[in-house]
Scaffold this motif. Sequence first.
Motif, PDB file in Angstrom:
ATOM      1  N   GLY A 104      -5.843  -4.097  -0.416  1.00 58.53           N
ATOM      2  CA  GLY A 104      -5.996  -2.643  -0.347  1.00 58.53           C
ATOM      3  C   GLY A 104      -7.412  -2.185  -0.062  1.00 58.53           C
ATOM      4  O   GLY A 104      -7.685  -0.995  -0.045  1.00 58.53           O
TER       5      GLY A 104
ATOM      6  N   TYR B 288      -9.483  -0.853   8.733  1.00 56.54           N
ATOM      7  CA  TYR B 288      -8.697  -2.064   8.491  1.00 56.54           C
ATOM      8  C   TYR B 288      -8.495  -2.182   6.986  1.00 56.54           C
ATOM      9  O   TYR B 288      -9.458  -2.197   6.228  1.00 56.54           O
ATOM     10  N   ILE B 289      -7.242  -2.259   6.570  1.00 49.65           N
ATOM     11  CA  ILE B 289      -6.905  -2.401   5.151  1.00 49.65           C
ATOM     12  C   ILE B 289      -6.442  -3.833   4.923  1.00 49.65           C
ATOM     13  O   ILE B 289      -5.475  -4.287   5.547  1.00 49.65           O
ATOM     14  N   ASP B 290      -7.129  -4.541   4.020  1.00 48.06           N
ATOM     15  CA  ASP B 290      -6.738  -5.927   3.751  1.00 48.06           C
ATOM     16  C   ASP B 290      -5.581  -5.958   2.751  1.00 48.06           C
ATOM     17  O   ASP B 290      -5.211  -4.913   2.185  1.00 48.06           O
ATOM     18  N   PRO B 291      -4.988  -7.115   2.514  1.00 49.53           N
ATOM     19  CA  PRO B 291      -3.830  -7.202   1.607  1.00 49.53           C
ATOM     20  C   PRO B 291      -4.105  -6.705   0.193  1.00 49.53           C
ATOM     21  O   PRO B 291      -3.198  -6.254  -0.496  1.00 49.53           O
TER      22      PRO B 291
ATOM     23  N   MET C  18       0.822  -1.188   0.000  1.00 55.85           N
ATOM     24  CA  MET C  18       0.000   0.000   0.000  1.00 55.85           C
ATOM     25  C   MET C  18       0.866   1.252   0.000  1.00 55.85           C
ATOM     26  O   MET C  18       0.486   2.257  -0.541  1.00 55.85           O
TER      27      MET C  18
ATOM     28  N   THR D 237      -5.667   3.691  11.259  1.00 52.16           N
ATOM     29  CA  THR D 237      -5.667   2.755  10.137  1.00 52.16           C
ATOM     30  C   THR D 237      -4.615   1.682  10.369  1.00 52.16           C
ATOM     31  O   THR D 237      -3.477   1.991  10.727  1.00 52.16           O
ATOM     32  N   ARG D 238      -4.996   0.442  10.163  1.00 51.44           N
ATOM     33  CA  ARG D 238      -4.084  -0.682  10.354  1.00 51.44           C
ATOM     34  C   ARG D 238      -4.214  -1.673   9.206  1.00 51.44           C
ATOM     35  O   ARG D 238      -5.288  -1.849   8.641  1.00 51.44           O
ATOM     36  N   THR D 239      -3.095  -2.314   8.912  1.00 54.60           N
ATOM     37  CA  THR D 239      -3.093  -3.395   7.932  1.00 54.60           C
ATOM     38  C   THR D 239      -3.133  -4.754   8.614  1.00 54.60           C
ATOM     39  O   THR D 239      -3.371  -5.764   7.976  1.00 54.60           O
ATOM     40  N   ASN D 240      -2.878  -4.769   9.934  1.00 48.97           N
ATOM     41  CA  ASN D 240      -3.064  -5.976  10.735  1.00 48.97           C
ATOM     42  C   ASN D 240      -3.247  -5.537  12.185  1.00 48.97           C
ATOM     43  O   ASN D 240      -2.934  -4.411  12.548  1.00 48.97           O
TER      44      ASN D 240
ATOM     45  N   ILE E 161      -0.820   5.138   4.118  1.00 55.01           N
ATOM     46  CA  ILE E 161      -1.876   4.310   4.701  1.00 55.01           C
ATOM     47  C   ILE E 161      -2.799   5.177   5.550  1.00 55.01           C
ATOM     48  O   ILE E 161      -4.027   5.057   5.484  1.00 55.01           O
TER      49      ILE E 161
END
Length: 117
Positions: A106, A101-104, A1, A55-58, A7
Amino acid sequence: MGSRDDIGRHGEALTAGYLHRKGRVVLQRRYRCREGEIDLIARDGGTLCFVEVKTRTNIAMGLPREYVGPQKQAHLRAAAARYLSEKGIDCPARFDVAEIYIDPAGKGYIHYIENAF
């Protein structure tokens, strides 16, 4: 991302779109003053909403809302007081938290918490 800042901006844009779809008016993005920064300021009817976007990706290190602890809340309250004073606004206000939450791939998912603190 991209970078952490990319992000974060993506999360703020998703939240602004969410607020718009809910009929709220975004008045300002990234309000900054010596007391701190407020990601989004929006109007919900007669109420002013100060929105912290996380905002988090995990979530391996915890839920986004867990990063809005007492010290962060104090900075947000002080920045909100400065904003209200600068603008000469006297109306009900609240503090909301948007967990993004941002998934793989995007894609972003929003969990919005009104009156978070």
